[in-house]
Design a protein around this motif. Structure first.
Motif, mmCIF file in Angstrom:
data_model
loop_
_atom_site.group_PDB
_atom_site.id
_atom_site.type_symbol
_atom_site.label_atom_id
_atom_site.label_comp_id
_atom_site.label_asym_id
_atom_site.label_seq_id
_atom_site.Cartn_x
_atom_site.Cartn_y
_atom_site.Cartn_z
ATOM 1 N N VAL A 152 0.913 -1.193 -0.099
ATOM 2 C CA VAL A 152 0.211 0.014 0.220
ATOM 3 C C VAL A 152 0.732 1.434 0.349
ATOM 4 O O VAL A 152 2.041 1.028 -0.075
ATOM 5 C CB VAL A 152 -1.017 -0.106 1.369
ATOM 6 N N ALA A 153 -0.038 2.765 0.035
ATOM 7 C CA ALA A 153 0.868 4.165 -0.181
ATOM 8 C C ALA A 153 1.731 3.924 1.569
ATOM 9 O O ALA A 153 2.224 4.551 1.541
ATOM 10 C CB ALA A 153 0.041 4.726 -0.811
ATOM 11 N N ARG A 154 1.073 4.051 2.249
ATOM 12 C CA ARG A 154 0.767 4.442 3.912
ATOM 13 C C ARG A 154 0.162 2.800 4.226
ATOM 14 O O ARG A 154 -0.673 2.800 4.730
ATOM 15 C CB ARG A 154 0.801 5.284 4.127
ATOM 16 N N VAL A 155 1.399 2.807 5.270
ATOM 17 C CA VAL A 155 -0.033 2.095 6.990
ATOM 18 C C VAL A 155 0.252 2.956 8.100
ATOM 19 O O VAL A 155 0.967 3.267 8.224
ATOM 20 C CB VAL A 155 1.543 0.662 6.652
ATOM 21 N N ASN A 156 -1.119 2.882 8.701
ATOM 22 C CA ASN A 156 -0.518 3.505 10.135
ATOM 23 C C ASN A 156 -1.668 2.356 10.767
ATOM 24 O O ASN A 156 -2.196 1.713 10.965
ATOM 25 C CB ASN A 156 -2.164 4.520 10.049
ATOM 26 N N LEU A 157 -0.057 1.873 12.060
ATOM 27 C CA LEU A 157 -0.461 1.336 12.985
ATOM 28 C C LEU A 157 -0.457 1.300 14.489
ATOM 29 O O LEU A 157 -0.579 2.165 15.189
ATOM 30 C CB LEU A 157 1.053 0.404 13.324
#
Length: 1010
Positions: free
Chosen positions: A933-938
């Motif tokens: 993906v473009a960005r991962v938020n955890l």
């Protein structure tokens, strides 16, 4: 304690994460699942410099490290054939066997070659067998064992003799002339077969083969014969044997083919009862007009009848036919069947036990003065017929047993051509028993009123395997091996033998059970002479350890032709006569019989295996050898050494046509292996090359019938083509990489790279196990699953951005290349036993090898148990489980165009994901790379301010560490929203601030290049 262990695992995982992370500078690629297969996700955050507005992605094409290799994508036609021959020459295929025999290793693997018959051109049955053996031999050599494999040929026997003489026959030729022509024919066949085996890539020393016509081999065979004779296992006798009128020789069971469609003229005939059995005479005084009813499928044997047999513990009835006064004696159990057959009712007049029939006497129907006794016998069954068995001891094995017990005549009325002799009378003399002889006997039964019924009977019947003509059973003075005690010893020895498939064990034991004796003499010229001399006057045989040893010595020096070439004074010298306590040499003449070829090949263990007490690790042949070579080898070895000559048996099926039919020239479905490799006249048979033929063998389920045709061969070619492209991708991305200098330590690698080493280690274990179990088809299934699932669909898709767009010497790129080199090496070695030409071709292009080095001299797959990291496996597979949920939520769309939020409550799963992404949000973490993906938020919870178009889904992942000691079923949620980032014109990831800007990573790479 459990919490402490969980904490320890978490600390270890975190430590791995810190070791693997290299800050925001690590850039990863994300796979697009759209139809265009776009790549690109994640970038460094920060400013980006604007690109010229008129630029397009092509502006940066030369800055991308695309795969480069001279390894051709495709080889077809003459180029393919030439390349395979070049590989054989360049990589020393011809010298490989000798090289590995000379190296010093601790373990040996011995596969003893069952000798193919030297009577024709190579066929796909040869290919199936020889390639299967070669696959195992090459595997054993690669993993460090010294292979003992000596190819051989079965050179004697009638088929060769018949083909060599052709239409000439034996007319006017003496034995030496016949043998000369047969040897020349065998030599030609051997040369053609040997050339084919070499072209298929079969590893052997082709200058050191064994041949059953070689003098040294024949001497070893006679030594086995001598030891068996000394133990009383070989004897001469006059008894019924399978006789081939078309070949004019005795045959063993293994030389028969059973034709299930044979048609016989079966008859029901009567034998008038002239002496009523004493035990029933008192009860039934009116039985003097009774006739015993018998059934046979061989009417011609009626003239040789000596008895009628019954089953003592069965019940028999005297029945009366409706509308007639005729009384018949039949088994009570068979009465209904007989009535139906005759189309009449049968009324029971009296019933008796079989044992009460003792003492009864019948009159022979066609020989009025001959009396025939009623006798008990164990071989009588109620499956067919009347329960009363016509018994002709000269023409049946079981009949002969009855004759031996009750001292009946075994006089033979049939000559070597299958015709009645003068003993059968003028009406039958010179008639061929299977045709006009049968017709005449039926006619004689009609004339005397003894024929009750004739019917057409389709049943299984023995045929000569060479001439394809029916055989007869007739008595003859032959040499035999006594199977009585030998069978039990052979069965005991088999208990220590592994058999694949295990079902073949039952067939082998059943054939041993059926074999009452083994006829080993043949009335031909092309074979190993039985070393026996006969007294001119008495016919008594002179054969002992002294005579046999002397002949064996002569055969070793001069070959068995000397039996006919040398004077009898040399064959039977004075000292041998003296030791034998025999009279002068002038009293003796030479025996004219030769040994059964199954005895020839069955003694190969004595001639070929290096140690006198050694056993081969394996014998591998087709299922027809269950009653042939497997059995003859077992019997001779058990007789001499009291043990089997093999530790394991591998029994494969036959090669059949694409439709599953037996191959036949008349059906036009014969597949020629030469045409498979070099191409045929038919356009449906292009030049496939040797590796396609080998793949077909390996891919097949060898324990059933193996189909071959355009469909199977095209499938094999396409599979190799796909594999070739995978190997080319690996080679292309290793251009300029030196594993000796630039390889990265596994501990310094990205998680995904470490994980792939873990999968490669598991792959190597599975492949090794499959080869070890003679299961090449499982090797191919494991290979294809690894290439398709783990490489093409997973790893290759993820790493392309690192390979193509990161700096050439960056740690993460070298990390990836290190793994690609190990994958290339492991896969290439794993396919080498099956595809030696392709494997060596790849090895020539692979990095890190010295010039002149070949794969087959460099060992098996080099994987390490240190690559197995269970905690790492849980981290990556947990991320993959989340990725699967994400991809399912955007089915069919480009994953790279989305931002992904992963929400996991504080747990071991959350800490594992933190090891892949330390920051709460990132476009460049390992987690972002895996998620594509473009960005991962955890985070620990799903944000409340998600946009309306966000996609939500949930899942769980079971963590299982330390063999189940640590187990945790963790829930997670994901939220998916379209990314607001633009696509970078160089790496095509959605990580740029605007469409005309490079992402920071690409800007850095470009600036460093200038």
């Amino acid at each position: 304690m459990l919490l402490f262990r969980v904490s320890a695992v978490r600390q270890t995982v975190t430590k791995w994460g810190r070791r693997s992370q290299r800050g925001d500078g690590l850039l990863h690629r994300a796979l697009s699942f759209s139809s265009s297969r776009c790549s690109g996700v994640g970038s460094r955050e920060g400013s980006a410099q604007p690109a010229e507005s008129a630029s397009v992605q092509g502006l940066y094409r030369d800055t991308v490290l695309l795969p480069r290799t001279e390894f051709p994508m495709k080889l077809t036609g003459q180029k393919l054939l030439d390349r395979e021959l070049e590989i054989q020459q360049e990589c020393g295929f011809a010298d490989l066997y000798s090289w590995q025999r000379e190296r010093k290793v601790k373990k040996e693997f011995c596969l003893h070659d069952g000798p193919p018959y030297a009577n024709g051109d190579p066929h796909v049955g040869h290919a199936l067998n020889k390639i299967l053996k070669d696959i195992r031999n090459r595997f054993e050599m690669l993993r460090g064992r010294q292979v003992h494999y000596i190819p051989g040929w079965d050179c004697h026997g009638l088929p060769i003799e018949l083909k060599a003489l052709g239409e000439l026959g034996t007319s006017g030729l003496d034995p030496l002339q016949i043998r000369q022509k047969a040897r020349a024919f065998a030599d030609g066949a051997i040369a053609r077969q040997k050339a084919a085996f070499q072209r298929w890539g079969v590893m052997a020393d082709w200058n050191q083969c064994y041949y059953t016509y070689d003098g040294a081999y024949e001497a070893a065979q006679l030594k086995v014969f001598q030891e068996m004779h000394s133990k009383g296992l070989i004897y001469q006798d006059y008894k019924p044997v399978f006789w081939s009128p078309s070949s004019r020789t005795a045959l063993a069971e293994a030389e028969l083919e059973y034709n299930p469609e044979h048609v016989s003229r079966a008859i029901y005939a009567t034998f008038p009862l002239i002496t009523v059995p004493p035990k029933i005479a008192i009860e039934a005084a009116d039985l003097e007009s009774v006739s015993v009813l018998v059934w046979t499928t061989q009417p011609w044997t009626i003239h040789a009848n000596q008895a009628v047999c019954y089953m003592p513990n069965a019940q028999y009835s005297v029945v009366k036919k409706a509308n007639t006064s005729q009384l018949l004696l039949v088994a009570t159990e068979r009465t209904a069947n007989v009535a139906a057959l005759l189309g009449t009712e049968l009324e029971s007049v009296g019933t008796f036990m079989g044992s009460q029939l003792e003492g009864g006497i019948c009159r022979h129907p066609t020989i009025p003065d001959k009396e025939v006794p009623l006798l008990p016998a164990n071989h009588v069954t109620m499956a067919k017929g009347t329960g009363l068995v016509h018994t002709a001891p000269a023409h049946g094995m079981e009949d002969y047993s009855v004759a031996s017990q009750f001292k009946l005549s075994v006089e033979c009325m049939v000559d070597e051509d299958g015709k009645f002799t003068e003993l059968a009378g003028p009406e039958l003399q010179h008639l061929y028993v299977m045709r006009e002889g049968t017709e005449k006997v039926i006619s004689m039964l009609k004339e005397c009123g003894a024929l009750v019924k004739e019917e057409r009977c389709v049943h299984s019947y023995p045929y000569d395997w060479r001439t394809k003509q029916p055989v007869v059973i007739r008595p003859s003075k032959q040499w035999f091996i006594n199977m009585v005690s030998l069978k039990d010893k052979a069965k005991e020895a088999l208990q220590n033998v592994s058999i694949l498939p295990e079902s073949a064990r039952g067939s082998l034991l059943a054939m041993l059970d059926r074999r009452t004796y083994w006829c080993i003499s043949r009335q031909r010229s092309w074979g190993v002479p039985i070393p026996v001399f006969y007294h001119r006057d008495t016919g008594e045989a002179l054969i002992n350890k002294h005579t046999i040893s002397h002949i064996a010595k002569l055969f070793k020096e001069k070959g068995s032709d000397c039996w006919w070439e040398l004077p009898i004074e040399t064959l039977l010298p004075v000292d041998v006569l003296k030791k034998s306590k025999a009279g002068p040499v002038t009293d003796y003449i030479l025996g004219e019989d030769v040994l059964d070829i199954w005895f020839d090949s069955g003694a190969s263990w004595a001639a070929v295996l290096e140690e006198s007490d050694s056993r081969a690790d394996a014998y591998m042949e087709g299922k027809d050898q269950i009653g042939g070579w497997f059995q003859s080898s077992l019997l001779t070895s058990v007789a001499v050494r009291n043990k089997a000559p093999y530790k394991s048996l591998v029994v494969h099926g036959f090669a059949v046509s694409q439709k599953g039919e037996k191959m036949s020239k008349s059906l036009g479905n014969v597949v020629d292996p030469d045409e498979v490799i070099n191409g045929g006249k038919d356009p449906s048979m292009p030049a496939y090359g040797a590796d396609v033929l080998r793949w077909w063998v390996a891919e097949s389920n060898i324990f059933s019938e193996v189909q071959i045709g355009p469909t199977a061969l095209n499938s094999a070619r396409d599979s190799i083509s796909k594999l070739r492209n995978t190997l080319r991708f690996l080679l292309g991305n290793l251009q300029g990489f030196d594993p000796h200098v630039q390889a990265v330590d596994p501990k310094e690698m990205h998680y995904i790279d470490q994980y792939m080493l873990h999968l490669l280690h598991e792959y190597s274990i599975k492949v090794t196990d499959a080869y070890s179990e003679f299961d090449a088809s499982r090797v191919i299934r494991v290979l294809q699953a690894f290439v398709t699932k783990d490489l093409s669909s997973f790893y290759f898709s993820i790493i392309k951005d690192r390979l193509y767009c990161d700096p050439v010497d960056s740690l993460v790129r070298r990390s990836c290349q290190t793994v690609l080199e190990k994958i290339l090496d492991g896969v290439t070695r794993s396919i080498a036993p099956i595809l030696p030409h392709l494997a060596e071709e790849v090895y020539l292009h692979a990095p890190g090898h010295n010039k002149g080095e070949t794969l087959f001299k460099s060992g098996w797959i080099k994987s390490s148990s240190l690559w197995r990291r269970p905690g790492l496996e849980e981290a990556v597979e947990g991320a993959c489980a989340i990725r699967d949920s994400f991809l399912s939520s955007i089915s069919g769309k480009n994953a790279a165009q989305y931002d992904l939020t992963i929400a996991i409550e504080p747990s071991l799963l959350f800490e594992l994901m933190e090891s892949l992404q330390e920051e709460p949000t990132s476009t460049s973490s390992q987690l972002a790379e895996l998620m594509m993906v473009a960005r991962v938020n955890l985070t620990n919870e799903v944000p409340r301010d998600l946009p309306p178009d966000a996609l939500l889904s949930h899942g769980t992942f079971l963590i299982n560490l330390e063999g189940g000691v640590i187990r945790e079923d963790s829930a997670y949620s994901i939220a998916v929203v379209p990314t607001s980032a633009a696509q970078c014109p160089r790496c095509r990831r959605f990580t740029a601030k605007s469409e005309d800007c490079l992402c920071l990573r690409c800007q850095t790479v470009i600036s460093q290049a200038h």
